[in-house]
Design an enzyme around this catalytic site. Structure first.
Site, PDB file in Angstrom:
ATOM      1  N   ASP A  73     -19.359 -10.968 -43.198  1.00 15.72           N
ATOM      2  CA  ASP A  73     -18.545 -10.368 -42.146  1.00 15.72           C
ATOM      3  C   ASP A  73     -17.449  -9.577 -42.843  1.00 15.72           C
ATOM      4  O   ASP A  73     -16.393 -10.114 -43.143  1.00 15.72           O
ATOM      5  CB  ASP A  73     -17.959 -11.455 -41.244  1.00 15.72           C
ATOM      6  CG  ASP A  73     -17.288 -10.851 -40.027  1.00 15.72           C
ATOM      7  OD1 ASP A  73     -17.230  -9.621 -39.926  1.00 15.72           O
ATOM      8  OD2 ASP A  73     -16.831 -11.623 -39.175  1.00 15.72           O
ATOM      9  N   TRP A  98     -16.599 -17.962 -50.235  1.00 17.04           N
ATOM     10  CA  TRP A  98     -17.418 -18.819 -49.397  1.00 17.04           C
ATOM     11  C   TRP A  98     -18.870 -18.432 -49.619  1.00 17.04           C
ATOM     12  O   TRP A  98     -19.146 -17.397 -50.233  1.00 17.04           O
ATOM     13  CB  TRP A  98     -17.018 -18.706 -47.942  1.00 17.04           C
ATOM     14  CG  TRP A  98     -17.411 -17.426 -47.285  1.00 17.04           C
ATOM     15  CD1 TRP A  98     -16.883 -16.205 -47.519  1.00 17.04           C
ATOM     16  CD2 TRP A  98     -18.418 -17.258 -46.299  1.00 17.04           C
ATOM     17  NE1 TRP A  98     -17.494 -15.280 -46.727  1.00 17.04           N
ATOM     18  CE2 TRP A  98     -18.436 -15.895 -45.970  1.00 17.04           C
ATOM     19  CE3 TRP A  98     -19.293 -18.137 -45.663  1.00 17.04           C
ATOM     20  CZ2 TRP A  98     -19.301 -15.383 -45.025  1.00 17.04           C
ATOM     21  CZ3 TRP A  98     -20.157 -17.624 -44.725  1.00 17.04           C
ATOM     22  CH2 TRP A  98     -20.163 -16.261 -44.411  1.00 17.04           C
ATOM     23  N   ASP A 117     -14.797 -11.565 -52.390  1.00 17.65           N
ATOM     24  CA  ASP A 117     -14.100 -10.373 -51.917  1.00 17.65           C
ATOM     25  C   ASP A 117     -13.534  -9.588 -53.086  1.00 17.65           C
ATOM     26  O   ASP A 117     -13.199 -10.158 -54.134  1.00 17.65           O
ATOM     27  CB  ASP A 117     -12.947 -10.771 -50.992  1.00 17.65           C
ATOM     28  CG  ASP A 117     -13.429 -11.114 -49.601  1.00 17.65           C
ATOM     29  OD1 ASP A 117     -14.594 -10.830 -49.289  1.00 17.65           O
ATOM     30  OD2 ASP A 117     -12.629 -11.675 -48.831  1.00 17.65           O
ATOM     31  N   ASN A 145     -16.105 -17.219 -42.899  1.00 14.64           N
ATOM     32  CA  ASN A 145     -15.726 -15.869 -43.288  1.00 14.64           C
ATOM     33  C   ASN A 145     -14.531 -15.377 -42.483  1.00 14.64           C
ATOM     34  O   ASN A 145     -14.224 -14.191 -42.489  1.00 14.64           O
ATOM     35  CB  ASN A 145     -16.909 -14.896 -43.151  1.00 14.64           C
ATOM     36  CG  ASN A 145     -17.444 -14.842 -41.736  1.00 14.64           C
ATOM     37  OD1 ASN A 145     -16.720 -15.064 -40.784  1.00 14.64           O
ATOM     38  ND2 ASN A 145     -18.721 -14.516 -41.593  1.00 14.64           N
ATOM     39  N   ASP A 146     -13.868 -16.275 -41.774  1.00 17.26           N
ATOM     40  CA  ASP A 146     -12.736 -15.886 -40.940  1.00 17.26           C
ATOM     41  C   ASP A 146     -11.400 -15.966 -41.662  1.00 17.26           C
ATOM     42  O   ASP A 146     -10.353 -15.767 -41.048  1.00 17.26           O
ATOM     43  CB  ASP A 146     -12.674 -16.777 -39.685  1.00 17.26           C
ATOM     44  CG  ASP A 146     -13.774 -16.407 -38.702  1.00 17.26           C
ATOM     45  OD1 ASP A 146     -14.376 -15.332 -38.869  1.00 17.26           O
ATOM     46  OD2 ASP A 146     -14.035 -17.187 -37.782  1.00 17.26           O
TER      47      ASP A 146
END
Lengths: 172, 397
Positions: A73, A98, A117, A145-146
């Site tokens: 995401d 993650w 990331d 992914n939040d």
């Protein structure tokens, strides 16, 4: 595919392509932090698992449909000057990530994918991709992914997300 | 085509008419001139925000250091009237409003060179009347919760004297802030458990990876009296719940990925988990309805709660939003209304008072859509605030 399938698919694609969201971060979480934790993962290292011949995979790493992006995401680094497994120039890869488990249709195996990331420049803005398969809320940091996973980096600014093969997933 | 003499003749006639017009204007007395206006006036807002106002949190996903909250009057029909003011929230922070203190609290992060440089995390305190940053509390560096906006990352407790700030670094903890003194009381570890849900007057609960609550009881000085882990009530792999409950009275209602809701009594020092019940009527379960979105829940002053729902749920659809908003009577454990949205919805919020309105983010073009929450009637679209990604909405309290 019924009406609701079509609506949802359409809305999801529009959401992914035009709108705003991405569950910000990726990583292993509080209990699976950094490279030292990799051996704890339920994976067999790919290098040790290969037999004869060359490893195979197919697809377009700039497309949200690419097999590695099953749980992603965010902005695809492949569209930002990096690739599916490298960061764009001048950014910094977060060591905390993650993971997801994605199926490689080219060899029929499931792989553990680490969504590190790339940090230090503002949002890439290109190729926003939201698939979220296996994603869990923030109480499961290893699967969420939040969060902004630009943790442990010199800058907290999120730029894009990679999808790095870290091993073949064990069967249950 | 005209020749030269004809053109000149027409021009002469037009000039004559214009001259006559000027003569008429000269005969009519001019209105008084505009008064000289004072310079430097800045608008203010009422201390108590009306029920029709909402806080629209644009997390600015494409430029996160420039997040913004609109204070919006949805009773008005033009952008000029709807926008009451704004304030900034840098780097996907979270906000919490205290109507009794007439303040809004926001976690923010700044770096000395914008996208790089030394990091500082602060709790910014905005006053509701001026939307000015009247104070800030510097937070412990590098650990305040930073992710998609959450309603439960900031919790007012102890009669709004304290604010609990959720941290994730990725170690989970809570920073307790004294809002009277504008200073930090202390940090409280919540290993394996995140966010801040109410637990009595002076405590909070956090949600844990192993499917439990960790409830923290605090003393009058803010020190920890006890931390208690409840029994596991869900499996985060196989039967996950959303971390985004609706609140009605002393109860929090946590939707599950599978379309149930788990009631939790948050009035005591330790969370008390009740029996789940299904959000989807039995006859409709084959259609695969389930909650989905970001701001997926809300509640009104009529004792009802709201859930954003989508059909044909699949693995990965839980963040995608929904086609309908379903409204429940939690006492009777029944759905009392369903509102089919004109467009897809991503987040929702409900206004307070006896005539609640439902505001929904449309993720297709990021406009906001307002519905009458009792009749279900569509009221208006609010498209042009300049919003980018209004991911979280709040009814003004």
């Amino acid at each position: 595919m019924n009406f609701f399938d079509k609506v949802f698919e359409q809305r999801s694609r529009q959401l992914a392509q035009r709108s705003s969201r991405r569950g910000l971060l990726k990583g292993l979480g509080a209990m699976l932090v950094g490279g030292a934790s990799i051996p704890l993962l339920p994976v067999a290292r790919a290098a040790g698992a290969e037999g004869a011949g060359r490893p195979v995979e197919e697809g377009d790493p700039s497309s949200c449909d690419y097999w590695r992006y099953c749980a992603i995401d965010g902005f695809l680094c492949d569209c930002c000057g990096g690739s599916a497994n490298t960061c764009p120039p001048g950014t910094e890869m977060s060591p905390v990530t993650w993971i997801g488990t994605c199926h490689n249709p080219a060899d029929g195996r499931n792989y553990v994918i680490s969504y590190n990331d790339c940090c230090g420049k503002s949002s890439c803005g290109a190729c926003l991709c939201m698939r979220d398969e296996g994603d869990r809320p923030v109480y499961r940091p290893d699967k969420t992914n939040d969060l902004n996973w630009c943790l442990g980096t010199s800058s907290v600014t999120y730029h894009c997300s990679t999808a790095i093969v870290v091993g073949v997933a064990f069967d249950d | 085509m005209w020749n030269g003499s004809e053109t000149r003749a027409v021009a002469a006639v037009l000039c004559g008419l214009m001259g006559a017009g000027q003569a008429l204007a000269a005969d009519k007395p001019l209105p008084p001139p505009l008064p000289v206006e004072p310079i430097g006036i800045v608008e203010t807002l009422p201390r108590e925000y009306p029920a029709s106002w909402f806080l629209v949190h644009d997390a600015a996903f494409f430029h996160m250091s420039d997040g913004k909250v609109w204070v919006l009057d949805t009773a008005e029909d033009t952008v000029a009237r709807q926008v009451q003011g704004t304030f900034n929230v840098s780097m996907i922070g979270n906000i919490q409003q205290s109507p009794s203190r007439a303040e809004i609290y926001a976690t923010e992060t700044f770096q000395t060179r914008g996208t790089r440089g030394e990091r500082i995390d602060v709790l910014t305190i905005w006053d509701q009347e001026n939307l000015s940053p009247v104070a800030e509390v510097v937070l412990p560096q590098g650990k305040r919760f930073m992710g998609l906006p959450e309603r439960d990352a900031l919790l007012l407790l102890n009669d709004d004297r304290w604010l609990a700030v959720a941290n994730f670094s990725p170690a989970a903890s809570v920073t307790l802030v004294d809002l009277e003194e504008r200073k930090i009381i202390g940090d409280i570890g919540t290993p394996g458990c995140v966010l801040t849900y109410p637990a009595g007057k002076r405590g909070f609960s956090s949600l844990c990876a192993d499917g439990r609550f960790l409830s923290t009881e605090l003393a009058e000085d803010g020190s920890v009296v006890a931390q208690v882990r409840t029994d596991a009530f869900f499996d985060s792999d196989d039967s996950p719940i959303f971390e985004r409950p609706a609140y009605v009275g002393d109860m929090a209602y946590f939707p599950t990925f599978a379309g149930e809701v788990i009631p939790v009594d948050v009035s005591g020092k330790v969370a008390r988990v009740g029996e789940p019940w299904h959000l989807v009527p039995e006859a409709e379960r084959e259609q695969g309805w389930a909650p989905g979105g970001i701001g997926i829940t809300g509640e009104d002053d009529l004792g009802r709660f709201y859930v954003l729902m989508h059909p044909d749920a699949t693995d990965g659809s839980h963040n995608g939003g929904g086609a309908e908003v379903w409204i429940y009577n939690p006492e009777k454990q029944t759905r009392v209304a369903r509102i089919a949205l004109r467009e897809w919805g991503l987040s929702l919020a409900v206004s307070r008072g006896p005539e609640p309105k439902l505001l929904v983010t449309n993720p297709v073009n990021m406009s906001l859509e307002l519905y009458d929450a009792q009749s279900g009637d569509f009221l208006k679209t609010i498209p042009d605030l300049g919003q980018n990604t209004p991911l979280m909405l709040f009814g003004a309290r």
